[in-house]
Design an enzyme around this catalytic site. Structure first.
Site, short mmCIF file in Angstrom:
data_model
loop_
_atom_site.label_atom_id
_atom_site.label_comp_id
_atom_site.label_asym_id
_atom_site.label_seq_id
_atom_site.Cartn_x
_atom_site.Cartn_y
_atom_site.Cartn_z
N LYS A 95 24.38 -21.95 78.81
CA LYS A 95 24.00 -22.16 78.24
C LYS A 95 24.44 -21.39 76.84
O LYS A 95 25.27 -20.81 76.22
CB LYS A 95 22.71 -20.64 77.66
CG LYS A 95 21.26 -20.39 77.05
CD LYS A 95 20.65 -21.65 77.48
CE LYS A 95 19.63 -21.76 76.54
NZ LYS A 95 19.58 -22.98 75.51
N LYS A 119 26.80 -12.09 76.92
CA LYS A 119 25.58 -12.14 76.63
C LYS A 119 24.97 -12.38 77.72
O LYS A 119 23.94 -11.23 77.67
CB LYS A 119 25.17 -13.03 75.14
CG LYS A 119 23.58 -12.66 74.56
CD LYS A 119 23.85 -13.91 73.38
CE LYS A 119 25.01 -13.38 71.91
NZ LYS A 119 24.84 -14.55 70.83
N LYS A 131 28.79 -23.37 74.58
CA LYS A 131 29.06 -23.27 72.71
C LYS A 131 29.28 -24.79 72.16
O LYS A 131 30.03 -25.76 73.17
CB LYS A 131 29.71 -22.19 72.02
CG LYS A 131 29.32 -22.37 70.71
CD LYS A 131 27.60 -21.50 70.75
CE LYS A 131 27.64 -21.28 69.09
NZ LYS A 131 25.93 -20.06 69.70
N THR A 215 14.89 -13.77 67.80
CA THR A 215 16.32 -13.44 67.66
C THR A 215 16.30 -12.10 66.59
O THR A 215 16.78 -10.76 66.83
CB THR A 215 17.97 -14.29 67.42
OG1 THR A 215 18.09 -15.59 68.33
CG2 THR A 215 19.35 -13.47 67.28
#
Length: 441
Positions: A95, A119, A131, A215
């Protein structure tokens, strides 16, 4: 988690050779992957792990580099460079966001993928980190050019993508619309709609309520919890926000709603300061209309560099990486540093901030709200059942507070900084998954 025994091997990394890697990287404040490795080595030194397990987490699982052509509106053909990096698959599918920026590098993507692994593990999500990035200034492209670039890049990385293998999301320079194009492209290749292949997409095609604010909401939740930990009254707290994009603007609004006074905010070209307080709604309206905060009439101009060194209680670093460095850290006066961006503080600056008694809410905790609600979006897509925004926000807050408490307990148990504690927890969880799964064949 294992008890904090002194390890026999961790921290003593034998020479290790992988083609394409400079394994002797040193932190220089600029190379994100070097900084990520320094953080990793510092945290893993507290754990009793086999050297092979350490090395398995130290390097990405797989990397894809692509060059692809895009037809411009004037019929010219331009070649763009893109990347997709999977750091770990030990705990589930990968992810991570996709970044469009002229400054994208493979090392940057490697670091961001690694941090995403920590994370997700810290938040106890069933994911590994990934990423992606394309070397492009998205503002230089028309909407049609941006769509063509996105669809071609999505096609190039589709050999890795899938709702059970790799799920992208928005990041710097990308948006829900970009995610919609990626989802549609992948779906066209499959012959049916696959909404769970990306998260952060519009709600009309399977996106989650609350994802856009997630976020920034996570940043605000962790700031408030930090104030409680320090026995500080929100009504007496001043806040400066560097980076007024999606994360910074939402965090600004939410901390203001919690009673804190926002005295400064900045975007890429500078910002505004008003010691009497700024109105988040006015800031957001001005930013949306002007595409920046310079010239905002309700305060005085302030540069990004000046904002970082303001005399304030909370500094929200929500711009980009490498903002608090050895060059300016001794001027930072904030008591609490909330890392809304990934990697805003270099390892050298970390040491100084901790020595000076600053309280850092590390990025893998502070900005984890986005991937947490992305997980909730993925679950909703897979089951074709969607929750109201109140339920999303409740789940997000619960998970953020649980992770925050775990980090504080780990920091106290090991006698380490909050960043080390967050990474110790995450690394141990990933290591446990590697060991339990075993080594194939």
């Amino acid at each position: 988690m294992n008890s904090p025994e002194k390890p026999a091997e961790s921290g003593k990394h034998a020479p290790f050779s992988i083609s394409g890697y400079l394994t002797n990287r040193q932190p220089n404040g600029d190379n994100l992957y070097a900084n990520a490795l320094v953080q990793f080595d510092k945290a893993v030194a507290h754990l009793n792990l086999k050297q092979g397990v350490i090395e398995a987490m130290r390097f990405p699982k797989r990397e894809l580099s692509v060059s692809f052509p895009v037809e411009m509106d004037n019929r010219d053909i331009k070649i763009f460079r893109g990347y997709r990096v999977h750091h770990s698959i030990a705990k589930g599918p990968t992810k991570g966001g996709i970044r469009y920026s002229a400054d994208v590098t493979l090392d940057e993507v490697r670091a961001l993928a690694m941090w995403m692994t920590w994370k997700c593990a810290l938040m106890n999500l069933p994911y590994g980190g990934a990423k992606g990035g394309v070397v492009v200034d998205p503002k230089s492209l028309s909407s049609r050019e941006l769509e063509r670039l996105t669809r071609r890049y999505a096609t190039e990385i589709s050999i890795l993508m899938g709702p059970e293998s790799d799920i992208p999301a928005p990041d710097m320079g990308t948006s829900p619309q970009v995610m919609a194009w990626i989802m549609d492209t992948y779906s066209m290749h499959r012959g049916f709609s696959v909404p769970a292949v990306v998260t952060g997409k519009p709600v009309e095609i399977g996106g989650s309520l609350g994802r856009t604010e997630a976020t920034g909401r996570g940043v605000a939740v962790t700031i408030l919890e930090s104030l409680k930990l320090k026995n500080l009254n929100p009504g007496s707290i001043t806040v400066a926000v560097q980076g007024f994009g999606n994360v910074g603007s939402i965090a600004t609004k939410l901390v203001h709603d919690m009673g804190m006074k926002v005295i400064a905010a900045s975007s890429s070209k500078g910002g505004v300061i008003n010691r009497s307080g700024l109105s988040p709604s006015h800031l957001i309206k001005y930013y949306d209309e002007s595409k920046g905060l310079t010239g905002f009439p309700e305060g005085d101009f302030i540069s990004n560099e000046e904002l970082l060194t303001l005399d304030c209680d909370v500094l929200v670093a929500a711009a980009t990486e490498n903002q608090i460095t050895a060059r300016n850290v001794n001027k930072v006066k904030a008591r609490i540093i909330a890392e809304g961006a990934n990697g805003p503080t270099t390892p050298e600056a970390d040491e100084v901030l901790n020595a000076n008694g600053a309280f850092i809410i590390p990025d893998v905790l502070c900005n984890a709200g986005g991937v947490t609600v992305s997980y909730l979006e993925w679950v909703q897509d897979l089951q074709s059942f969607f929750w109201p925004v109140e339920e999303i926000n409740r789940k997000l807050t619960t998970l953020m507070l649980k992770a925050f408490q775990s980090v504080m307990e780990c920091a106290e148990s090991y006698g380490v900084s909050t960043r080390e504690a967050a990474q110790i927890l995450a690394i141990q969880r990933v290591a446990d998954a590697i060991v339990i799964r075993g080594i194939y064949p």
